[in-house]
Design an enzyme around this catalytic site. Structure first.
Site, PDB file in Angstrom:
ATOM      1  N   HIS A 100      18.782  -9.182 -10.410  1.00  0.00           N
ATOM      2  CA  HIS A 100      17.991  -9.491  -9.198  1.00  0.00           C
ATOM      3  C   HIS A 100      17.095  -8.303  -8.782  1.00  0.00           C
ATOM      4  CE1 HIS A 100      16.825 -10.725  -5.208  1.00  0.00           C
ATOM      5  NE2 HIS A 100      17.561  -9.784  -4.653  1.00  0.00           N
ATOM      6  N   HIS A 107      17.706  -1.992  -3.161  1.00  0.00           N
ATOM      7  CA  HIS A 107      17.669  -2.621  -1.831  1.00  0.00           C
ATOM      8  C   HIS A 107      18.979  -3.267  -1.386  1.00  0.00           C
ATOM      9  CE1 HIS A 107      16.633  -6.352  -4.110  1.00  0.00           C
ATOM     10  NE2 HIS A 107      17.196  -6.969  -3.090  1.00  0.00           N
ATOM     11  N   GLU A 145      24.179  -2.332   1.399  1.00  0.00           N
ATOM     12  CA  GLU A 145      24.827  -3.508   1.984  1.00  0.00           C
ATOM     13  C   GLU A 145      25.986  -4.027   1.131  1.00  0.00           C
ATOM     14  OE1 GLU A 145      23.685  -7.985   3.360  1.00  0.00           O
ATOM     15  OE2 GLU A 145      22.223  -6.794   2.264  1.00  0.00           O
ATOM     16  N   ASP A 146      25.805  -4.053  -0.185  1.00  0.00           N
ATOM     17  CA  ASP A 146      26.772  -4.757  -1.042  1.00  0.00           C
ATOM     18  C   ASP A 146      27.776  -3.866  -1.765  1.00  0.00           C
ATOM     19  OD1 ASP A 146      25.537  -7.033  -0.322  1.00  0.00           O
ATOM     20  OD2 ASP A 146      24.441  -7.360  -2.189  1.00  0.00           O
ATOM     21  N   ASP A 165     -10.241 -36.309  -4.924  1.00  0.00           N
ATOM     22  CA  ASP A 165     -11.658 -36.590  -5.171  1.00  0.00           C
ATOM     23  C   ASP A 165     -12.542 -35.362  -4.984  1.00  0.00           C
ATOM     24  OD1 ASP A 165     -11.460 -39.097  -5.991  1.00  0.00           O
ATOM     25  OD2 ASP A 165     -11.989 -40.073  -4.110  1.00  0.00           O
TER      26      ASP A 165
END
Length: 704
Positions: free
Chosen positions: A48, A72, A76-77, A259
């Site tokens: 990712h 990034h 957080e993870d 069209d």
């Protein structure tokens, strides 16, 4: 599957070796940090960040943005602290990573509040460094590309949020290629069947169209070769989501949309753009009113191009966009073209506009009371259909379609808006609520004593105007609430035979603690706004023992004097429209402050004997304000009588605000008048004048 080697190879086009090494170092660091983690689809998590970096590479973003893309999700993870990243990669990259991390979800009471809070945080992060939002948009785009592994309801939720917030931001920053892909993926996630149907229909139509497209493109190239202009000509494909939006919003059939044939012509210079336009207008007839020059006056997001619609052979409508290579880059990559083209050309103006917009966001953020209010202000700015108006000195201002002179005044400067009293549009005096049209010149007349009017909120369009008016009224209301609260509390304390000086500071501190307020001023504001009762607080402030019995009815003894100039926290009830001279009482209403009724008004009958809710009032001796009164006049239906009525009111120094005929037959008519007067004596004088008119039978003052 993307690899770091393939990415490094691509980066050699525009980054130095040392910068590429730093990007690779960030990749290996993230790979270690995410060791063992997998995405929903089952692939290693590091895929990712690598895909996000690839999206940013398409825009030729700098190495720090690419490093932030790799890292990034680390804070957080993976539990790696911000300080560790800072030591490894420096402050700038860490701030970018932190900015992107902060834009992830937190739990809120409602979905709207959650989205609004996210958006507010995004605005703050963007203001610090615009690259934060570019990384976040690339992150969101890759998440959309891999929605397949999620449950349908989660897919729809992410798609909805993207269309509400991320796609408009991409548009506002001019990132057209990202916006288009986001919309296509969201459309597919939200309405898979509709998306598939339109895709099949477009594919079928494309077969019939290809011959016409080739013929038109051939004719265009031939004409431009004859004029010695070197260009690239290509057909513009219509995107599924834009086709769907047009069908839905404009109620058009797919055939109507298909069209129209779209072409883009890319030239070498601005001069060639205008020469190309001349050649096109001589080849096919232009449709009047469909030409737009966004080169001379670029769009808010920096987009530049010439747009024209022509009628081709057999009445076929042809839409043509003409632009230079740099404008093409700006149209697709917006603010990111600043990195793509390092020249100091018009790209700088697009980037400047984006930064200016972010600064405006910060100003709105300061004035907004809540995240939801902030998003409400910003949404107008995110979906603009712009008009362009001029200041008297010839400067161009862009405003959303439907803007008024007040919006223009606030766009010039907050102080101009706050002190605006009138305007001239194309040198003619016009109402402040007048909707502005493209190309008008607007001049604002200001006065030092003027202030925003609450009624402006009914017609202003821009977030800046709305938030500034609300902010001004909030602070104005506070000072007026404090002043009224002080008068009400003073009256309640005086009725108990004491003054404000007799209040013990210990009691004040105790009451503030009980009410969870910070200062006596906050307490007075609460009283003035009608959220707390002055008699109860007077008792509590004077007496430490809550059970001390004080006769609340004693508070009725001294009436509070009303001038009519108290402002927003004192209002006159519409049901009985009291005027000076009428016996009056005040009803303390939560959030509205003091609402004044006549003594015999039905709406205050039940409250009359409750001194906590009702305040006995009197009129101040020196009143210069004007009050409105509704009259019903029964009169004969003869020619010229309305003119005589208006003349009589004028001679009595009153003013007609509204006049309407309620019912009418061959002989009699009933006319409703709304007039402004200064008090009962003035009203009596006005009615006497009206009675002298031949044919006026009866005059009644209306009280609902």
């Amino acid at each position: 599957m993307p690899t770091i080697d393939a990415l490094s190879e691509r980066l050699t086009q525009y980054l130095s070796n040392s910068q590429i090494k730093q990007v690779c170092r960030a990749y290996y660091y993230a790979e270690q940090a995410h060791e063992g983690q997998r995405r929903r689809s089952g692939e290693p998590y590091i895929i990712h960040p690598l895909a996000v970096a690839n999206i940013l590479t398409d825009m030729h973003l700098d190495h720090q943005s690419l490093m932030a893309a790799m890292l990034h999700d680390v804070i957080e993870d993976t539990g790696i602290p911000k300080s560790a990243l800072s030591t490894q990669f420096g402050e700038v990259v860490t701030d970018l990573v932190d900015g992107v991390s902060k834009l992830t979800h937190i739990h809120f009471e409602s979905k709207e509040e959650q989205q609004a809070e996210n958006f507010q945080k995004m605005a703050m992060a963007m203001a610090k460094d615009i690259r934060v939002i570019l990384v976040k948009l690339a992150d969101r785009l890759h998440n959309l590309r891999t929605l397949g592994s999620l449950k349908p309801e989660k897919r729809r939720r992410i798609a909805r949020e993207t269309l509400d917030i991320y796609s408009p931001i991409a548009n506002r920053l001019g990132l057209n290629s990202i916006r288009v892909e986001m919309e296509e993926l969201c459309f597919e996630a939200m309405y898979p069947m509709r998306s598939e149907l339109i895709r099949k229909a477009v594919k079928a139509a494309r077969g019939h169209r290809s011959e016409v497209v080739d013929n038109i493109a051939g004719a265009v190239r031939t004409r431009l070769n004859e004029s010695n202009i070197s260009v690239r000509v290509f057909g513009r494909e219509k995107h599924l989501y834009s086709i769907y939006s047009k069908m839905r919003d404009q109620r058009k059939s797919l055939a109507d949309i298909m069209d129209v044939y779209g072409f883009r012509i890319v030239t070498d210079s601005i001069d060639d753009c205008y020469r190309t336009l001349g050649a096109m207008h001589s080849l096919y007839k232009p449709i009047p009113g469909r030409f737009k020059d966004y080169i001379a006056i670029p769009k808010t997001n920096g987009y530049q191009s010439l747009h024209t619609t022509l009628i081709g052979i057999g009445g076929v409508p042809i839409e043509i966009q003409i632009r230079t290579e740099e404008m093409e880059a700006m149209a697709n990559h917006g603010i990111a073209a600043h990195w793509l083209y390092k020249s100091e050309s018009d790209q700088a103006s697009g980037t400047q506009r984006a930064r200016q917009w972010v600064q405006n966001l910060l100003e709105l953020q300061k004035n907004a009371g809540s995240p939801i209010e902030f998003v409400e202000h910003v949404k107008v700015d995110l979906f603009p259909d712009e008009i362009y108006v001029f200041t008297p000195k010839g400067k161009i201002l862009e405003l959303p379609s439907g803007s008024t002179a007040i919006d223009f005044a606030y766009a010039v400067h907050t102080d101009v808006g706050n002190h605006c009293i009138a305007c001239r549009i194309d040198r003619q005096l016009a109402p402040l609520s007048a909707r502005l049209q493209n190309g008008q010149t607007v001049q604002i007349v200001t006065a030092a004593s003027a202030q925003p009017n609450p009624a402006w909120l009914n017609f202003v369009v821009t977030g800046k105007a709305r938030s500034n008016i609300r902010n001004y009224l909030k602070s104005q209301r506070r000072s007026e609430s404090v002043a009224l609260g002080e008068r009400l509390l003073g009256k309640a304390i005086a009725a108990l035979g004491k003054t404000m000086e007799d209040i013990d500071q210990v009691h004040i501190a105790q009451v503030l603690k009980e009410t969870n307020l910070d200062s006596l001023e906050d307490l007075l504001e609460d009283i003035g706004s009608g959220n707390r009762m002055a008699p109860l607080l007077a008792r509590r402030l004077l007496v430490a023992n809550r059970d001390t019995d004080i006769d609340l009815h004693a508070i009725e003894t001294s009436p509070l004097a009303i001038k009519g100039t108290e402002g927003l926290v004192v209002s006159f009830a519409k049901c009985c429209s009291p005027i000076p001279g009428d016996p009056i009482v005040g009803h303390v209403s939560s959030g509205r402050g003091l609402v004044i009724h006549t003594e015999n008004c039905r709406n205050v009958e039940e409250l009359r004997n409750n001194p906590e809710k009702c305040v006995i009032l009197s009129w101040d001796k020196d009143i210069s304000s004007e009050f409105t009164v509704d009259l019903k006049v029964y009169m004969e239906n003869r020619r010229g009588i309305i003119v005589e009525v208006a003349s009589a009111i004028n001679q009595a120094d009153a003013n007609i605000e509204k006049i309407s005929v309620e019912e009418k037959d061959a002989r009699l008519s009933v006319t409703n008048l709304k007039i402004s007067i200064q008090g009962r004596k003035h009203l009596a004088r006005t009615i006497r004048r009206l009675r002298t008119i031949r044919g006026v039978n009866k005059i009644v003052r209306i009280k609902q």
